[in-house]
Design an enzyme around this catalytic site. Structure first.
Site, PDB file in Angstrom:
ATOM      1  N   SER A   6       0.830  -1.191   0.000  1.00  0.00           N
ATOM      2  CA  SER A   6       0.000   0.000   0.000  1.00  0.00           C
ATOM      3  C   SER A   6       0.876   1.257   0.000  1.00  0.00           C
ATOM      4  O   SER A   6       1.713   1.435  -0.876  1.00  0.00           O
ATOM      5  CB  SER A   6      -0.981  -0.040   1.176  1.00  0.00           C
ATOM      6  OG  SER A   6      -1.981   0.947   1.032  1.00  0.00           O
ATOM      7  N   ASP A  61      -9.719  -4.496  -5.245  1.00  0.00           N
ATOM      8  CA  ASP A  61      -9.230  -3.518  -4.265  1.00  0.00           C
ATOM      9  C   ASP A  61     -10.065  -2.238  -4.376  1.00  0.00           C
ATOM     10  O   ASP A  61     -10.077  -1.578  -5.409  1.00  0.00           O
ATOM     11  CB  ASP A  61      -7.759  -3.218  -4.524  1.00  0.00           C
ATOM     12  CG  ASP A  61      -7.087  -2.468  -3.390  1.00  0.00           C
ATOM     13  OD1 ASP A  61      -7.776  -1.737  -2.651  1.00  0.00           O
ATOM     14  OD2 ASP A  61      -5.853  -2.600  -3.258  1.00  0.00           O
ATOM     15  N   HIS A  93      -7.935  -5.182  -0.805  1.00  0.00           N
ATOM     16  CA  HIS A  93      -6.721  -4.512  -0.336  1.00  0.00           C
ATOM     17  C   HIS A  93      -6.095  -5.368   0.766  1.00  0.00           C
ATOM     18  O   HIS A  93      -6.220  -5.075   1.964  1.00  0.00           O
ATOM     19  CB  HIS A  93      -7.066  -3.111   0.175  1.00  0.00           C
ATOM     20  CG  HIS A  93      -5.879  -2.232   0.351  1.00  0.00           C
ATOM     21  ND1 HIS A  93      -5.116  -1.794  -0.713  1.00  0.00           N
ATOM     22  CD2 HIS A  93      -5.311  -1.710   1.448  1.00  0.00           C
ATOM     23  CE1 HIS A  93      -4.141  -1.040  -0.270  1.00  0.00           C
ATOM     24  NE2 HIS A  93      -4.229  -0.972   1.044  1.00  0.00           N
TER      25      HIS A  93
END
Length: 119
Positions: A6, A61, A93
Protein backbone atom coordinates in the site's frame (compact mmCIF):
# COMPACT_ATOMS: atom_id res chain seq x y z
CA UNK A 1 15.71 -4.75 -2.52
CA UNK A 2 13.19 -2.25 -1.25
CA UNK A 3 9.42 -2.61 -1.15
CA UNK A 4 6.18 -2.41 0.71
CA UNK A 5 2.42 -2.82 0.82
CA UNK A 6 0.00 0.00 0.00
CA UNK A 7 1.52 3.34 1.05
CA UNK A 8 4.75 1.49 1.87
CA UNK A 9 5.00 0.42 -1.77
CA UNK A 10 4.51 4.02 -2.87
CA UNK A 11 7.28 5.13 -0.52
CA UNK A 12 9.54 2.36 -1.83
CA UNK A 13 9.01 3.52 -5.42
CA UNK A 14 9.82 7.11 -4.43
CA UNK A 15 13.02 6.13 -2.60
CA UNK A 16 14.21 3.72 -5.27
CA UNK A 17 13.49 5.63 -8.46
CA UNK A 18 14.39 9.09 -7.15
CA UNK A 19 17.33 8.41 -4.82
CA UNK A 20 18.59 4.77 -4.79
CA UNK A 21 18.64 3.50 -8.35
CA UNK A 22 21.45 1.07 -7.51
CA UNK A 23 19.04 -1.39 -5.86
CA UNK A 24 18.57 -4.95 -7.11
CA UNK A 25 14.81 -4.46 -7.29
CA UNK A 26 11.68 -2.81 -5.96
CA UNK A 27 8.36 -4.37 -5.00
CA UNK A 28 5.03 -2.62 -4.59
CA UNK A 29 1.98 -4.54 -3.42
CA UNK A 30 -1.43 -2.84 -3.81
CA UNK A 31 0.37 0.45 -4.42
CA UNK A 32 0.32 3.38 -6.82
CA UNK A 33 1.88 6.73 -7.65
CA UNK A 34 -0.10 9.92 -8.24
CA UNK A 35 -0.48 11.03 -11.87
CA UNK A 36 1.91 13.95 -11.37
CA UNK A 37 4.33 12.08 -9.09
CA UNK A 38 7.83 13.47 -8.55
CA UNK A 39 9.02 9.96 -9.46
CA UNK A 40 7.90 10.47 -13.06
CA UNK A 41 9.62 13.83 -13.24
CA UNK A 42 12.87 12.35 -11.91
CA UNK A 43 12.76 9.45 -14.36
CA UNK A 44 12.29 11.78 -17.32
CA UNK A 45 15.78 13.15 -16.54
CA UNK A 46 17.29 9.74 -15.76
CA UNK A 47 19.94 8.04 -17.90
CA UNK A 48 20.85 5.19 -15.51
CA UNK A 49 19.85 1.54 -15.56
CA UNK A 50 16.82 1.24 -13.29
CA UNK A 51 15.90 -1.50 -10.82
CA UNK A 52 13.11 -3.86 -11.84
CA UNK A 53 9.66 -3.28 -10.35
CA UNK A 54 7.71 -6.31 -9.12
CA UNK A 55 4.14 -5.20 -8.65
CA UNK A 56 1.03 -7.08 -7.46
CA UNK A 57 -2.53 -5.81 -7.24
CA UNK A 58 -5.98 -7.26 -6.63
CA UNK A 59 -8.78 -6.43 -9.04
CA UNK A 60 -11.31 -6.07 -6.20
CA UNK A 61 -9.23 -3.52 -4.26
CA UNK A 62 -11.61 -0.71 -3.29
CA UNK A 63 -9.05 1.32 -1.31
CA UNK A 64 -6.27 1.51 -3.92
CA UNK A 65 -8.01 0.84 -7.21
CA UNK A 66 -6.50 -1.72 -9.55
CA UNK A 67 -6.59 0.84 -12.37
CA UNK A 68 -4.31 3.13 -10.32
CA UNK A 69 -1.73 0.38 -9.91
CA UNK A 70 -2.00 -0.55 -13.58
CA UNK A 71 -1.56 3.09 -14.64
CA UNK A 72 1.50 3.40 -12.38
CA UNK A 73 2.99 0.28 -13.96
CA UNK A 74 2.43 1.53 -17.51
CA UNK A 75 3.85 4.96 -16.73
CA UNK A 76 6.98 3.57 -15.07
CA UNK A 77 7.50 1.14 -17.93
CA UNK A 78 7.20 4.00 -20.46
CA UNK A 79 9.96 5.81 -18.54
CA UNK A 80 12.41 2.89 -18.74
CA UNK A 81 11.62 0.86 -15.62
CA UNK A 82 11.57 -2.90 -16.28
CA UNK A 83 8.25 -3.96 -14.74
CA UNK A 84 6.05 -6.94 -14.06
CA UNK A 85 2.45 -6.58 -12.88
CA UNK A 86 0.82 -9.59 -11.30
CA UNK A 87 -2.96 -9.37 -11.19
CA UNK A 88 -5.05 -11.19 -8.59
CA UNK A 89 -8.75 -11.51 -9.47
CA UNK A 90 -11.18 -10.91 -6.60
CA UNK A 91 -8.42 -9.86 -4.18
CA UNK A 92 -9.24 -6.77 -2.12
CA UNK A 93 -6.72 -4.51 -0.34
CA UNK A 94 -4.91 -7.44 1.25
CA UNK A 95 -2.20 -10.03 0.70
CA UNK A 96 -2.66 -13.67 -0.17
CA UNK A 97 -0.41 -16.73 -0.10
CA UNK A 98 0.06 -16.93 -3.89
CA UNK A 99 1.15 -13.29 -4.03
CA UNK A 100 3.66 -13.78 -1.21
CA UNK A 101 5.04 -16.94 -2.83
CA UNK A 102 5.56 -15.08 -6.14
CA UNK A 103 7.28 -12.28 -4.24
CA UNK A 104 9.53 -14.73 -2.39
CA UNK A 105 10.57 -16.39 -5.66
CA UNK A 106 11.35 -12.99 -7.20
CA UNK A 107 13.40 -11.89 -4.16
CA UNK A 108 15.43 -15.10 -4.15
CA UNK A 109 16.18 -14.60 -7.87
CA UNK A 110 17.33 -11.01 -7.23
CA UNK A 111 19.52 -11.63 -4.16
CA UNK A 112 23.21 -12.31 -4.62
CA UNK A 113 24.17 -15.96 -4.22
CA UNK A 114 26.12 -15.22 -1.01
CA UNK A 115 22.98 -13.82 0.67
CA UNK A 116 20.94 -16.89 -0.24
CA UNK A 117 23.60 -19.24 1.21
CA UNK A 118 23.61 -17.48 4.59
CA UNK A 119 19.81 -17.52 4.89
Amino acid sequence: ILGGFSMGGGMAMHLAYRFHQDLAGVFALSSFLNKDSAVYQALKRNESVLPELFQCHGTADELVLYSWGEETNKMLESLGVPTSLHTFPNLNHELNRTELEKLKTWIVEKLPVEAVKTN
